[in-house]
Design a protein around this motif. Structure first.
Motif, short mmCIF file in Angstrom:
data_model
loop_
_atom_site.label_atom_id
_atom_site.label_comp_id
_atom_site.label_asym_id
_atom_site.label_seq_id
_atom_site.Cartn_x
_atom_site.Cartn_y
_atom_site.Cartn_z
N PHE A 47 0.78 -1.28 -0.15
CA PHE A 47 0.16 -0.08 -0.01
C PHE A 47 0.83 1.27 0.04
O PHE A 47 0.62 2.32 -0.68
CB PHE A 47 -1.02 0.03 1.17
N LEU A 48 1.92 1.07 0.89
CA LEU A 48 2.97 2.43 0.75
C LEU A 48 3.41 2.76 -0.74
O LEU A 48 3.43 3.69 -1.20
CB LEU A 48 3.92 2.30 1.84
N ILE A 49 3.82 1.66 -1.28
CA ILE A 49 4.36 1.64 -2.60
C ILE A 49 3.50 2.38 -3.53
O ILE A 49 3.75 3.34 -4.42
CB ILE A 49 4.96 0.38 -3.22
N GLU A 50 2.01 1.99 -3.34
CA GLU A 50 1.11 2.49 -4.00
C GLU A 50 0.83 3.94 -3.90
O GLU A 50 0.86 4.63 -5.04
CB GLU A 50 -0.10 1.78 -3.68
N SER A 51 0.81 4.33 -2.74
CA SER A 51 0.38 5.75 -2.59
C SER A 51 1.88 6.53 -2.75
O SER A 51 1.63 7.61 -3.45
CB SER A 51 0.03 5.99 -0.92
N GLY A 52 3.01 5.91 -2.69
CA GLY A 52 4.20 6.72 -2.89
C GLY A 52 4.41 6.76 -4.38
O GLY A 52 4.64 8.00 -5.00
N ILE A 53 4.00 5.86 -5.27
CA ILE A 53 3.76 6.04 -6.86
C ILE A 53 2.99 7.24 -7.30
O ILE A 53 3.33 8.12 -8.19
CB ILE A 53 3.67 4.75 -7.42
N VAL A 54 1.70 7.10 -6.66
CA VAL A 54 0.68 8.20 -6.80
C VAL A 54 1.51 9.68 -6.41
O VAL A 54 1.50 10.54 -7.37
CB VAL A 54 -0.44 8.06 -5.88
N GLY A 55 2.04 9.57 -5.31
CA GLY A 55 2.79 10.95 -4.93
C GLY A 55 3.93 11.35 -5.95
O GLY A 55 3.95 12.47 -6.43
N LEU A 56 4.64 10.15 -6.44
CA LEU A 56 5.77 10.43 -7.40
C LEU A 56 5.59 10.98 -8.78
O LEU A 56 6.05 11.90 -9.25
CB LEU A 56 6.85 9.15 -7.28
N ILE A 57 4.28 10.30 -9.23
CA ILE A 57 3.85 10.64 -10.43
C ILE A 57 3.24 12.10 -10.25
O ILE A 57 3.51 12.96 -11.33
CB ILE A 57 2.92 9.56 -10.96
N GLY A 58 2.65 12.28 -9.34
CA GLY A 58 2.06 13.71 -9.27
C GLY A 58 3.27 14.87 -8.98
O GLY A 58 3.03 15.99 -9.68
N GLY A 59 4.11 14.33 -8.54
CA GLY A 59 5.58 15.18 -8.25
C GLY A 59 5.91 15.47 -9.71
O GLY A 59 6.50 16.61 -10.00
N ILE A 60 6.26 14.48 -10.38
CA ILE A 60 6.95 14.58 -11.74
C ILE A 60 6.08 15.60 -12.57
O ILE A 60 6.48 16.70 -13.04
CB ILE A 60 6.93 13.32 -12.55
#
Lengths: 403, 246
Positions: free
Chosen positions: A322-335
């Protein structure tokens, strides 16, 4: 194992593309806001500091008015009078006073007419200070001869304002003929690079300004501490104004170059903190969006969590997925946010520079990029933490029974 | 029983605390499952048979009592330690199939092996072999939603076998299937017992499997009412004259 979790997380995100993208957009907006503003303010800060850095350490700046309303000073036309200038000269430790005046005037060159900022500088006394302490350096030509109607121009004048301007040609200011004798190297600010400089006496003659100045430098004599001289100048100015005009609270700003840098830095840092706190609101909202999505996701996938646990997944595994999932969301949003943010900052830089009003370079330093990406990834993980922990806490039997 | 038991339950109770009410689901359960046995748990719905299976499978913990796995007391283990035991020693087959919907058949079978640290290539090979042996070679890239119930259940069996566990637990594996498919699934389980000497515990109503089973445990109101050793072909009759062994 992390690789497997990544695959699973990505798969989960892809099964609900709409929701994933909406959550990502929430982050994009927050990061976009913070990055564009940070990039611009960082650009302004570095431009200002760069300019100050070009000047020597043993210079004191004297401006009329309080520093707190510096803008009023420049616009309102407060001046240092001739008496003030003399007082500065008398202060202990002052080696030389360099008054400076400027005024917008119409200049004509080869049939083209433009309004340009004219600087009056006391060339006779202070050519050396301009060269060594303030960093004026000729790209070509020579310095004007004192008493002659000769001008030097900033780096951008032959590039942008009068394209193709050459030395040993004639230009007209207020109808009077001047010879262009030199072109300066860039001084690091658009404003300074767009000016025309001439001897202070001739400046006063053609503009009709009296023997005062908008601004003055004082060079500190050998063996004196700059800060000490700053105090001496303040004392002298106050005494003179009291004596000559009966002012009780004369307002001046006397600053060493170093202090000035410090003040610029402080002000800009304060502005950046303000920007950051305002933009944080957007980011917090984005983070709450991630949290909301993740809670929904945990809720919907309760049974899956039970299955994963039944076949041997530990609590840590569930948290990681779940953390990776939300981290990916954050990272893509960040990019997305960093890209758009830098893009907007660059656009503002471009539109400002094409108007020629204000010189600004949008900073796209690796620090800002790394900050943006790291921050958004972290934000994602942080927002996903509580939902992930809840997911991990389900008892396998209860989760399996969940419909 | 001279040989060491694989799983042993000693005076196991399961009590649920519901607001102000206490619900005793299992009481005084004493049970031993020997390696290589085929045990059937039978009983009316609500009798606690699924809870019993979950406790045997370390999916749930007893409120009172002790569980031994190969003689080792595992009652006090942490959630993660139990997860490790499930991953290594136990394979589950559920009535609802319980496949992960986002993964295809192959990935579903590969999944449990992640927790045993098996490399991807090996995982893939093993999963393919398992699926082929269950006649699912053509279905490896399909998602559960694209498969029939029987196929899904066979994939679940393949998944249960992924880490080569000693114990297979099946909770009404044919409950959601038609009788022909159900029979096929039961045959698959029987084959696993016969050919690979797996220890199998099945919760079922299915008389066919009870017919095969060597040991039938009848449970009612949370108590084992009979532990019936069917040395020869005996159909479950529901009678309560069987001997109690504990």
């Amino acid at each position: 194992m992390i690789k497997e979790y990544f695959k699973i997380s990505l798969r989960n995100l892809r099964t609900r593309p709409m929701r994933s993208w909406l959550t990502i957009i929430g982050i994009v907006i927050g990061i976009f806001l913070i990055i564009s503003l940070l990039s611009l303010s960082e650009g302004i800060k570095s431009a200002m500091l760069q300019q100050l850095r070009m000047m020597g350490k043993d210079l004191v700046m004297i401006m009329p008015g309080e520093l707190s309303d510096i803008l009023t000073t420049f616009i309102g036309g407060l001046k240092l009078t001739e008496d003030d200038l003399k007082a500065i000269e008398k202060a202990e430790g002052v080696n030389l006073v360099v008054p400076m005046s400027w005024k917008g005037e119409v200049m004509r060159y080869k049939g083209k007419t433009k309004t340009i900022l004219i600087y009056g500088v006391p060339l006779k006394e202070s050519k050396e200070i301009f060269k060594t302490d303030i960093g004026w350096d000729l790209a070509e030509g020579r310095w004007p001869i004192v008493g002659k109607r000769e001008i030097i121009v900033g780096d951008l004048v032959p590039k942008d304002i009068f394209p193709g301007m050459k030395i040993e040609t004639q230009a007209y200011i207020k109808g009077k003929q001047f010879e262009v004798v030199g072109i300066l190297k860039s001084l690091g600010s658009k404003q300074d690079d767009s000016m025309v400089a001439l001897d202070l006496d001739i400046f006063r003659e053609i503009t009709g300004e009296r023997k005062d100045a908008q601004f003055a430098f004082a060079k500190v004599g050998p063996g004196f501490e700059t800060e000490e001289v700053v105090e001496n100048i303040k004392d002298q100015l106050q005494e003179t104004r009291k004596r000559k005009r009966g002012e009780d609270l004369p307002s001046f700003t006397v600053l060493s170059n170093e202090k000035m840098g410090g003040i610029v830095n402080d002000i800009m840092s304060l502005i950046q903190v303000a920007i950051f706190s305002i933009a944080s609101i957007a980011i917090v909202v984005g983070g709450i969006g991630i949290m909301n999505t993740m809670y929904t996701s945990v809720h919907e996938r309760t049974r899956e969590i039970g299955i994963m646990k039944a076949v041997g997944a530990k609590n840590k595994t569930i948290v990681n997925i779940f953390l990776i999932e939300s981290g990916i969301v954050g990272l893509i949003g960040g990019i997305g946010g960093v890209g758009l943010g830098i893009g907007l900052a660059k656009m503002i830089e471009f539109s400002l520079s094409s108007q020629g009003t204000f010189y600004l370079k949008a900073s796209a330093s690796p620090q800002i990029l790394i900050f943006g990406l790291g921050f958004s990834f972290l934000l994602g993980c942080l927002s996903g933490f509580f939902p992930a922990r809840r997911a991990a806490k389900f008892k396998p039997v209860d989760a399996l029974r969940y419909e | 029983m001279a040989e060491e038991s694989l799983i042993k339950l000693e005076n196991v109770w399961k009590i649920y605390q519901l607001e102000k009410l206490e619900l005793t689901v299992l009481r005084e359960i004493n049970l031993e499952i020997t390696p290589g046995s085929f045990v059937t748990i039978m009983g009316p719905s609500g009798s606690g048979k699924s809870t019993l299976l979950h406790i045997i499978g370390c999916l749930d913990t007893p409120t009172k009592g002790k569980i031994f796995l190969k003689g080792k007391d595992i009652s006090g283990l942490s959630e993660d330690e139990l997860a490790q035991i499930r991953s290594q020693k136990i394979g589950f087959v559920f009535q609802q199939f319980n496949l992960l919907p986002n993964l295809n058949s192959l990935e579903n079978v590969m999944f449990p092996m992640i927790f045993q640290g098996v490399y991807e290539e090996e995982r893939r090979e093993k999963a393919q072999t398992l699926l082929k042996s269950l006649d699912l070679g053509k279905r490896i890239l399909h998602r559960p939603s694209e498969l029939s119930g029987g196929e899904q259940q066979r994939i679940a069996i393949a998944r249960a076998l992924a880490n080569n566990p000693e114990l297979i637990l099946a909770d009404e594996p044919t409950g959601n299937l038609d009788s022909t498919t159900g029979k096929m699934i039961m045959e698959t389980l029987i084959n696993l017992h016969k050919k690979e000497q797996k220890t199998i515990v099945v919760v079922t109503h299915d008389p066919y499997i009870a017919e095969y089973s060597k040991e039938i445990i009848n449970i009612k109101d949370g108590r084992i009412i009979s532990n019936h050793q069917t040395a020869s072909k005996v159909l479950w009759s529901g009678k309560e004259h069987d001997k109690r062994i504990f």
